[in-house]
Design a protein around this motif. Structure first.
Motif, PDB file in Angstrom:
ATOM      1  N   ALA A   1      14.494 -46.521  12.049  1.00  0.00           N
ATOM      2  CA  ALA A   1      14.249 -45.579  11.198  1.00  0.00           C
ATOM      3  C   ALA A   1      13.368 -45.439  10.145  1.00  0.00           C
ATOM      4  N   ASP A   2      13.211 -46.807   9.694  1.00  0.00           N
ATOM      5  CA  ASP A   2      12.393 -47.181   8.706  1.00  0.00           C
ATOM      6  C   ASP A   2      10.873 -47.491   9.067  1.00  0.00           C
TER       7      ASP A   2
ATOM      8  N   ASP B   1       7.615 -43.569   9.291  1.00  0.00           N
ATOM      9  CA  ASP B   1       6.486 -43.124   8.601  1.00  0.00           C
ATOM     10  C   ASP B   1       5.148 -44.182   8.879  1.00  0.00           C
ATOM     11  N   ARG B   2       5.536 -45.359   8.882  1.00  0.00           N
ATOM     12  CA  ARG B   2       4.577 -46.285   9.416  1.00  0.00           C
ATOM     13  C   ARG B   2       3.815 -45.920  10.702  1.00  0.00           C
TER      14      ARG B   2
END
Lengths: 310, 310
Positions: free
Chosen positions: B263-264, B267-268
């Protein structure tokens, strides 16, 4: 049963893991580990029902032949077959048909250690496209464009058997029939001819038409001795004398290799092969294809090469 | 014109020499030089007239799409496409049709630097099988079996456009129509997702059915937020509210990527891509697929996934 279960069930045994298969059937694509120092050899051939085989052909024979015609192309390149994909278009998902088809395919695949690594199953008129992948040490591939004047033209095995079986239909002798339905790709012969043959191809449409591909690519001509074409005992017994030449030269479906090599290398090549190798002519500088009979007389052919889109 | 001349004429420009092509169209098989340190990624897909595209589809669109569906599979593996073979079955050798088909094929092939290296042309009901070959550095392939509980489920681009175009037929908006006829394989997205995505596949049969392949392979479940599925402006304008979910989840022909990643890392990943990346759900440990709406309510689907052999 849905498409995925159907594929898994019938074709699962055809994908041994290992042997260069990183990821086989079941993902978006197969992942393979090519051997280092080798070039990759790739061919795709399609068989369409009613065109490449009679509609009533046994499913097992269709499975075998679909792979055989592709392995035959690899044989003609001197490549060792490793993997294949199967694109199978079927009018319906008939369980018994699929089981027999897969069994025929598996018999030949196992004989040559080649793994099914992916493909597609679609609904439509029966048609099979196989893409076969093989490997050959870099620079050792057998091509069509290396024939030289003076080379002997040789063929493996015998010619005309499959064409006669097709002509005779259900009356055909079982030996002839097997040559039509379950041709043996000349893989070992192709491997043995590396380093000896100047040019090679496999005979699918008949020697008369196929040899021209070598002549065109190599910018040479040939004299072909039509009475030297090798006949099987079954062919000799069953083919009318008047139709032999046409069957052997243009009947097609032989899946033998035609190779050009130095005349003084023919015996050495023959000694290496697991099938008979017969000298049937010679390459000439003059860029035309002449047929001669046993007496040395030039023959004007009364037939033409097979054309897919006449 | 015979088969060989026909192939040479229309498809010759699709085989640049060099770029790993030792020997292209014209021998028994193609000879390719794989890149060292790479694994080979291979996929075969068939399009059958009247099943995968309406019979009246423009030849150029058929050419494009035949290659696009295969490149989409390579994209889903994170592979760089290099070569392809074309097995083309045609009812007749129509010169104008072939020219248009080849032009559509060439446009997409050139856009991705992929070379036609061989194939087969046969007569029969219209059907196209392409086998595409790509490469990926060893060990970096994107698979279906790596999704982990907690992963975000994301899709590239928008969903449902092609299905709506198919439903609307000649009344469809040109933007939607292009999504059906000339899907853009997400090659660059696949390359950019290497090292970030735990699992990926391409959406051909609809997210509802296709996601299950990731869940089955990874032995996990998922919660899918059906109101989060990305819609194009054209889709939003033209699709009846009551049919949107079914079109987006089961319409098929999207050729977007579905990826699972931490999930983190979303964005990347989104920042790397040349197409929008939308979070549409999450992977769960419980092995089932739940659909929820924007309010978080569970939805019982009134549709089923596309099945090739129902």
């Amino acid at each position: 049963m849905d498409e995925f279960a159907l594929i898994r069930r019938h074709f699962a045994g055809l994908t041994p893991q290992g042997d260069g298969v990183v990821l086989g059937v079941g993902d978006d694509a197969a992942v393979l580990q090519p051997a280092s120092g080798c070039e990759l050899v790739v061919t795709s051939d399609t068989l369409v029902a009613g065109r490449h085989f009679p509609a009533e052909t046994a499913a097992g024979d269709i499975g075998w032949k679909s792979l055989a015609v592709n392995l035959s192309d690899l044989a003609a390149m001197g490549a060792r077959p490793r993997w294949f994909t199967l694109a199978l278009t079927l009018p319906d998902a008939d369980d018994a048909w699929l089981a027999a088809f897969a069994a025929g395919l598996r018999t030949l695949a196992d004989a040559h250690g080649v793994a099914l690594v992916g493909g597609d199953t679609t609904r439509g008129p029966l048609s099979i496209t196989i893409t076969a992948l093989g490997e050959v040490p870099a620079g050792q591939v057998l091509r069509r464009d290396g024939a030289r004047p003076g080379d002997a033209i040789c063929v493996t095995g015998t010619l005309g058997d499959a064409a006669l079986a097709l002509q005779q239909g259900s009356a055909a002798d079982a030996t002839l029939r097997a040559r039509l339905d379950r041709p043996a790709p000349r893989i070992d012969a192709g491997l043995s001819l590396r380093g000896l043959a100047h040019a090679a191809l496999d005979l699918s449409d008949g020697l008369f038409g196929d040899l021209r591909h070598i002549l065109d690519a190599s910018r040479v001509g040939a004299v072909l001795e039509v009475d030297a074409l090798p006949m099987s005992p079954a062919f000799r017994a069953a083919a009318a004398a008047s139709s032999r030449r046409a069957l052997q030269l243009t009947g097609g479906d032989d899946y033998e290799l035609c190779v050009c090599l130095p005349a003084d290398a023919v015996d050495r090549a023959a000694a290496r092969l697991d099938v008979p190798l017969t000298r049937v002519g010679r390459i000439t500088a003059e860029p035309q294809l002449c047929l001669v009979d046993a007496a040395g007389h030039t023959i004007t052919p009364s037939f033409t090469a097979y054309r897919h889109f006449p």
